[in-house]
Design an enzyme around this catalytic site. Structure first.
Site, short mmCIF file in Angstrom:
data_model
loop_
_atom_site.label_atom_id
_atom_site.label_comp_id
_atom_site.label_asym_id
_atom_site.label_seq_id
_atom_site.Cartn_x
_atom_site.Cartn_y
_atom_site.Cartn_z
N TYR A 109 0.84 -1.20 0.00
CA TYR A 109 0.00 0.00 0.00
C TYR A 109 0.88 1.25 0.00
O TYR A 109 2.06 1.19 0.30
CB TYR A 109 -0.98 0.01 1.18
CG TYR A 109 -0.36 0.34 2.52
CD1 TYR A 109 -0.35 1.64 3.02
CD2 TYR A 109 0.22 -0.66 3.31
CE1 TYR A 109 0.21 1.94 4.25
CE2 TYR A 109 0.78 -0.36 4.53
CZ TYR A 109 0.77 0.94 5.00
OH TYR A 109 1.33 1.24 6.22
N CYS A 110 0.27 2.38 -0.33
CA CYS A 110 0.97 3.67 -0.31
C CYS A 110 -0.02 4.73 0.21
O CYS A 110 -0.82 4.43 1.08
CB CYS A 110 1.53 4.02 -1.69
SG CYS A 110 0.27 4.24 -2.97
N ARG A 111 0.02 5.91 -0.33
CA ARG A 111 -0.89 6.96 0.10
C ARG A 111 -2.21 6.88 -0.65
O ARG A 111 -3.28 6.87 -0.07
CB ARG A 111 -0.26 8.35 -0.09
CG ARG A 111 -1.17 9.50 0.38
CD ARG A 111 -0.55 10.87 0.16
NE ARG A 111 -0.16 11.11 -1.21
CZ ARG A 111 -0.98 11.54 -2.18
NH1 ARG A 111 -2.23 11.77 -1.91
NH2 ARG A 111 -0.53 11.74 -3.40
#
Length: 147
Positions: A109-111
């Site tokens: 995941y990231c932002r």
């Protein structure tokens, strides 16, 4: 008077035509195409796409799942999913030694979902066989920690 009647008729006909086309269009038509495109791209690249709910379920089912946060260290420090490891997307390269088993379940995941898709694609290209991208922390409705 005749001109006014003609304008009213054109307006009514236009409104009826618009109503007819919007009734026939699926409610989530605008969302379906990008989601289908993203799923197709992920499948071709060798990784899976998950929702936050699916990722959470996998985390609960498998304690050995590797949870990768591919944001910068600064972003990670501002808040991350408990148990995640910070490995910025920019540092993931083909010649990078990664201590993960090639068959380990890796959830990325990231932002917002862009960097996680890039990272998942890179990991799949490096030979990792069980990689899934679940998008951004903005869509994560569960616990986030700062420690």
């Amino acid at each position: 008077m005749r001109e006014l009647f003609l304008v009213a008729a054109v307006i009514c006909f236009g409104m009826a035509a618009i109503k007819m086309f919007t009734v026939r269009m699926p409610a989530n038509h605008a969302v379906q195409e990008p989601a289908a495109k993203a799923a197709s791209k992920a499948a071709k690249a060798g990784y899976a796409l998950l929702t936050a709910e699916e990722a959470k379920a996998r985390m609960e089912e498998n304690e050995g799942v590797i949870l990768l946060d591919v944001r910068t260290q600064g972003e990670y420090d501002q808040g991350h999913i408990p148990g995640s490891v910070c490995l910025p997307n920019e540092t993931i390269t083909a010649d990078m030694p990664v201590a993960f088993d090639k068959d380990a379940e890796i959830l990325v995941y990231c932002r917002s979902g862009h960097r996680s898709a890039e990272a998942a694609e890179k990991l799949a290209a490096m030979g990792y066989t069980n990689v899934a991208d679940f998008g951004g922390i903005h869509d994560w409705p569960y616990e986030v920690v700062t420690d």
